[in-house]
Design an enzyme around this catalytic site. Structure first.
Site, PDB file in Angstrom:
ATOM      1  N   LYS A 101       0.766  -1.203   0.022  1.00 48.94           N
ATOM      2  CA  LYS A 101       0.005  -0.077   0.004  1.00 48.94           C
ATOM      3  C   LYS A 101       0.798   1.373   0.090  1.00 48.94           C
ATOM      4  O   LYS A 101       0.436   2.224  -0.400  1.00 48.94           O
ATOM      5  CB  LYS A 101      -1.028  -0.051   1.311  1.00 48.94           C
ATOM      6  CG  LYS A 101      -1.964  -1.203   1.252  1.00 48.94           C
ATOM      7  CD  LYS A 101      -3.127  -0.674   0.757  1.00 48.94           C
ATOM      8  CE  LYS A 101      -4.479  -1.542   0.823  1.00 48.94           C
ATOM      9  NZ  LYS A 101      -4.373  -2.707  -0.139  1.00 48.94           N
ATOM     10  N   GLY A 102       2.076   1.362   0.427  1.00 50.49           N
ATOM     11  CA  GLY A 102       2.726   2.308   0.683  1.00 50.49           C
ATOM     12  C   GLY A 102       3.292   3.053  -0.623  1.00 50.49           C
ATOM     13  O   GLY A 102       3.144   2.488  -1.843  1.00 50.49           O
ATOM     14  N   CYS A 103       3.866   4.192  -0.677  1.00 47.32           N
ATOM     15  CA  CYS A 103       4.256   4.797  -1.978  1.00 47.32           C
ATOM     16  C   CYS A 103       5.646   5.133  -2.031  1.00 47.32           C
ATOM     17  O   CYS A 103       6.127   5.607  -3.210  1.00 47.32           O
ATOM     18  CB  CYS A 103       3.485   6.431  -2.132  1.00 47.32           C
ATOM     19  SG  CYS A 103       1.750   6.183  -2.309  1.00 47.32           S
ATOM     20  N   ILE A 104       6.606   4.643  -1.126  1.00 50.04           N
ATOM     21  CA  ILE A 104       7.772   4.918  -1.184  1.00 50.04           C
ATOM     22  C   ILE A 104       8.729   3.534  -0.962  1.00 50.04           C
ATOM     23  O   ILE A 104       8.332   2.573  -0.179  1.00 50.04           O
ATOM     24  CB  ILE A 104       8.368   5.886  -0.161  1.00 50.04           C
ATOM     25  CG1 ILE A 104       7.701   7.334  -0.344  1.00 50.04           C
ATOM     26  CG2 ILE A 104      10.140   5.978  -0.298  1.00 50.04           C
ATOM     27  CD1 ILE A 104       7.842   8.226   0.641  1.00 50.04           C
TER      28      ILE A 104
ATOM     29  N   MET B  46       8.992   1.993  -9.018  1.00 51.96           N
ATOM     30  CA  MET B  46       8.785   0.572  -8.541  1.00 51.96           C
ATOM     31  C   MET B  46       7.650  -0.134  -9.058  1.00 51.96           C
ATOM     32  O   MET B  46       7.758  -1.436  -8.621  1.00 51.96           O
ATOM     33  CB  MET B  46       8.053   1.142  -7.148  1.00 51.96           C
ATOM     34  CG  MET B  46       9.088   1.970  -5.967  1.00 51.96           C
ATOM     35  SD  MET B  46       8.510   1.942  -4.563  1.00 51.96           S
ATOM     36  CE  MET B  46       6.922   2.586  -4.688  1.00 51.96           C
TER      37      MET B  46
END
Lengths: 104, 169
Positions: A101-104, B46
């Protein structure tokens, strides 16, 4: 939801190919998903996979790329060498977990 | 509805993902304008998308080695400012707002801007400085963070960005 034949067993996956139930995962399944993305799993890959599964078991969610680099000591550069088509999604998918779920 | 698919069904989807490309233009140098572009570029990498960032005009502050650690949160002229402009305009208020924002980011483990650029460099994102803006501000590539090794023209950028989804910030 759909079912995918992985390592000879029908496995439930979401539309993006992430396993819906991490308990259905086996190392053989990991190898097969990885092969589908052109990856042959090395010791480093397994280090990442183990970390992802441990984090998911502890915290209920898979780690982000930053979480993986901080937790394993594997550098960002290496992460992109290990998972060239996107470490943010591939590590988790191969480890049989949901999309991070994270963006980094 | 349940459907059955073979493992190799996944491959074409990924092939499509790798051919996707994003081109982000950063034209502003405040902290709140720096992060969105850098985070969007990193998110693209990513998930296996190609990502390139073009820093132009005030956006050069983001990659200026002397300024990158001192970007400010721009609250004046920002309707979302938590405080009235009459107060935000007072001396020291901008520094206070910047400090608060940085503290919050640290708590959430968001890397600072310099580290974000390092991550982007390691992730294989292409970072370019705008040549015209460099001339305007009297900057050389040696004045920039090491992840930026080239200044290019706007036309060069469009060449490289062919087929990309473009974001202007």
């Amino acid at each position: 939801m759909s079912t995918m034949l992985l390592a000879g067993s029908p496995i439930e996956v979401d539309a993006e190919g992430f396993l819906l139930n991490p308990d259905q995962w086996t190392p053989e399944i990991a190898a097969e998903i990885a092969a589908g993305s052109g990856i042959t799993l090395s010791e480093k890959h397994w280090q990442v996979i183990d970390f992802c599964r441990r984090t998911n078991a502890d915290k209920g969610a898979p780690p982000t790329v930053r979480g993986i680099t901080k937790g394993t000591g594997i550098s960002t550069k290496e992460m992109y060498q290990l998972f060239p088509k996107g470490p943010g999604i591939l590590a988790s998918r191969i480890a049989g977990l949901s999309k991070p779920k994270g963006c980094i | 509805m349940n459907t059955t698919m073979e493992a190799d069904v996944l491959s074409p989807v990924e092939a499509n993902e790798t051919s996707r490309k994003v081109a982000i233009i950063c034209s502003k140098g405040s902290l709140d304008m720096a992060y969105p572009g850098l985070i969007m570029a990193n998110a693209a990498r990513m998930m296996g998308l190609e990502a390139m960032v073009f820093f132009t005009f005030w956006g050069l502050d983001i990659i200026n080695d002397k300024k990158v650690d001192h970007l400010h949160a721009g609250m004046l002229g920002n309707p979302s400012s938590p405080m009235p402009h009459s107060v935000m305009g007072l001396p020291g208020m901008e520094a206070l707002a910047t400090g608060m924002m940085k503290k919050k980011m640290e708590k959430l483990d968001i890397p600072d801007v310099r580290e974000m650029l390092e991550i982007l460099g390691d992730a294989g994102a292409e970072l370019y400085a705008c040549q015209l803006a460099m001339e305007m501000f009297g900057l050389e590539v040696s004045d920039l963070v090491p992840q930026v090794t080239e200044s290019i023209t706007a036309m060069d950028f469009w060449e490289k960005a062919e087929g990309a989804q473009v974001v202007f910030i």
